[in-house]
Design a protein around this motif. Structure first.
Motif, mmCIF file in Angstrom:
data_model
loop_
_atom_site.group_PDB
_atom_site.id
_atom_site.type_symbol
_atom_site.label_atom_id
_atom_site.label_comp_id
_atom_site.label_asym_id
_atom_site.label_seq_id
_atom_site.Cartn_x
_atom_site.Cartn_y
_atom_site.Cartn_z
ATOM 1 N N LEU A 75 1.004 -0.904 -0.187
ATOM 2 C CA LEU A 75 0.252 0.012 0.229
ATOM 3 C C LEU A 75 0.728 1.284 -0.159
ATOM 4 O O LEU A 75 0.394 2.185 -1.017
ATOM 5 N N ALA A 76 1.493 1.728 0.760
ATOM 6 C CA ALA A 76 2.710 2.001 0.930
ATOM 7 C C ALA A 76 3.111 2.856 -0.851
ATOM 8 O O ALA A 76 3.751 3.933 -0.754
ATOM 9 N N ALA A 77 3.386 2.012 -1.114
ATOM 10 C CA ALA A 77 4.259 1.654 -2.881
ATOM 11 C C ALA A 77 3.574 2.004 -3.513
ATOM 12 O O ALA A 77 3.422 2.882 -4.648
ATOM 13 N N TYR A 78 2.525 1.899 -3.469
ATOM 14 C CA TYR A 78 1.461 2.123 -4.782
ATOM 15 C C TYR A 78 1.057 3.585 -4.033
ATOM 16 O O TYR A 78 0.827 3.377 -5.254
ATOM 17 N N ASN A 201 -0.405 -5.059 -9.137
ATOM 18 C CA ASN A 201 0.596 -5.849 -8.028
ATOM 19 C C ASN A 201 0.558 -5.168 -7.554
ATOM 20 O O ASN A 201 0.697 -6.229 -6.106
ATOM 21 N N LEU A 202 -0.829 -4.802 -6.491
ATOM 22 C CA LEU A 202 -0.671 -4.582 -4.690
ATOM 23 C C LEU A 202 -1.955 -5.687 -4.749
ATOM 24 O O LEU A 202 -1.407 -6.503 -4.152
ATOM 25 N N SER A 203 -2.762 -5.837 -5.737
ATOM 26 C CA SER A 203 -3.934 -6.523 -5.312
ATOM 27 C C SER A 203 -3.586 -8.080 -5.501
ATOM 28 O O SER A 203 -3.843 -9.412 -4.684
ATOM 29 N N TYR A 204 -2.985 -8.422 -6.455
ATOM 30 C CA TYR A 204 -2.141 -9.997 -6.747
ATOM 31 C C TYR A 204 -1.700 -10.251 -5.479
ATOM 32 O O TYR A 204 -2.009 -11.167 -4.507
ATOM 33 N N SER A 205 0.005 -9.796 -5.745
ATOM 34 C CA SER A 205 0.616 -9.836 -4.212
ATOM 35 C C SER A 205 0.643 -10.921 -3.709
ATOM 36 O O SER A 205 1.202 -11.184 -2.456
ATOM 37 N N GLY A 206 0.344 -12.277 -4.596
ATOM 38 C CA GLY A 206 -0.151 -13.624 -3.926
ATOM 39 C C GLY A 206 -0.533 -13.891 -3.311
ATOM 40 O O GLY A 206 -1.046 -14.537 -2.411
ATOM 41 N N LEU A 207 -1.886 -12.590 -2.446
ATOM 42 C CA LEU A 207 -2.716 -12.433 -1.768
ATOM 43 C C LEU A 207 -3.920 -12.727 -1.290
ATOM 44 O O LEU A 207 -5.067 -13.282 -1.270
ATOM 45 N N SER A 208 -5.209 -13.231 -3.432
ATOM 46 C CA SER A 208 -5.965 -12.824 -3.948
ATOM 47 C C SER A 208 -5.888 -14.199 -5.440
ATOM 48 O O SER A 208 -4.363 -13.764 -6.117
#
Length: 326
Positions: A75-78, A201-208
């Motif tokens: 989130l910070a990078a985004y 890039n943020l949404s995917y991140s291996g989390l979803s």
């Protein structure tokens, strides 16, 4: 702080102790208090009512998957990238707008102050001004009579610009309107693609999964063309294609990017590939905005020079002819 093993509540408490802004400090204190009562991070941030929906969704996802620290890093990078994108857009628009205001000021002064002087000169010489110059003179007289109305409009514009700088809701609404208006252009598509790539890039991140990441990222598109590509990508994935193949078939990213994604999917490095795509799409946007700004400036200066030259020639050539006869 989270990487050092500190709980979120303690991290927020430390931030509150170091914060100088009273409003932000009060908000951090409220968050710390809610977390102290055992409220989830998602619920505590949601109750504050000032955080973006996308940020809240990602925090909720991070809590559910146990990757909250990773989510905060992403989130910070985004949001750093989003601030940069908005700054670039604002810079690209501000300078041409300032030149346009200067042009309007020059024409206003010429029509209301300079042309009447030439009218008096022609009258003293017993001649009349050319029809085009006369029409401009009448237009200038009308502008002079409406100068207080124009001043009121200028004050309203200045107030709006001040609100854009100081009120977040007005600023966000203005930026969204601007991107919507120009979202269909080639430049608008590059801006939308940069935002989408950063969000993906943020949404995917291996989390979803990919479908969920696409759905969360789609809201950041301000281009109808890009939204259509995202919908086609959804359909391709539902049809059983892999993420790289679906993005290639929908023309969402370039062929090189899709090949990188295909390799990343095989090696388990999709996160890293998406981050690389986000970086170079942002660089493409910067380059496109710089080129657009570079084209606008000389065009405005050329228009200003040609118009002022024509206006001067309209009154100067007849005046020179009369003086040569005398």
């Amino acid at each position: 702080m989270l990487d050092a093993g500190l709980p979120v509540s303690e991290g927020i408490s430390l931030m509150g102790e170091e914060e100088d802004d009273d409003d932000l400090k009060a908000m951090l204190d409220r968050l710390y208090e809610r977390l102290g009562y055992g409220t989830t991070v998602f619920a505590a941030f949601t109750e504050e009512g000032v955080f973006p929906e996308y940020m809240l969704n990602m925090i909720d996802l991070g809590e559910q998957t146990g990757h909250l620290a990773t989510v905060f890093h992403k989130l910070a990078a985004y949001y750093d990238k989003q601030v940069h994108i908005r700054s670039v857009i604002r810079s690209a628009v501000a300078y041409p707008a300032m030149l346009f205001v200067i042009i309007l000021a020059v024409f206003f002064v010429f029509l209301t102050e300079v042309l009447p002087v030439f009218k008096d000169v022609f009258a003293q010489l017993g001649a009349t001004m050319p029809p085009f110059a006369t029409a401009l003179l009448n237009f200038g007289i009308g502008l002079g009579k409406a100068k207080w109305v124009l001043l009121g409009v200028l004050v309203a514009v200045l107030v709006y610009l001040i609100l854009c700088r100081t009120v977040r809701s007005v600023r966000d609404a203005s930026m969204n309107l601007l991107t919507r208006l120009f979202g269909g252009s080639a430049l608008g598509l590059k801006v939308s693609l940069a935002r989408f790539a950063a969000a993906m890039n943020l949404s995917y991140s291996g989390l979803s999964d990919v479908q969920e990441a696409l759905a969360m990222s789609e809201r950041f598109s301000s281009s109808k063309a890009l939204e259509e590509k995202i919908r086609r990508c959804h359909a391709e994935i539902e049809a059983g294609k892999g993420v790289a193949e679906a993005m290639s078939a929908s023309d969402l990213f370039s062929s090189i990017d899709c090949k990188m994604l295909s390799i990343g999917a095989k090696t388990g490095c999709v996160d890293e590939v998406l981050e690389t795509i986000a970086v170079h799409t942002e660089e493409d946007m910067d380059e496109a905005l710089e080129k657009a700004t570079g084209r606008v400036e000389p065009v405005i200066v050329l228009i200003l020079s040609v118009c002022v030259g024509l206006l001067l020639l309209t009154v100067m050539l007849p005046l020179v002819s009369i003086m040569s006869v005398i």
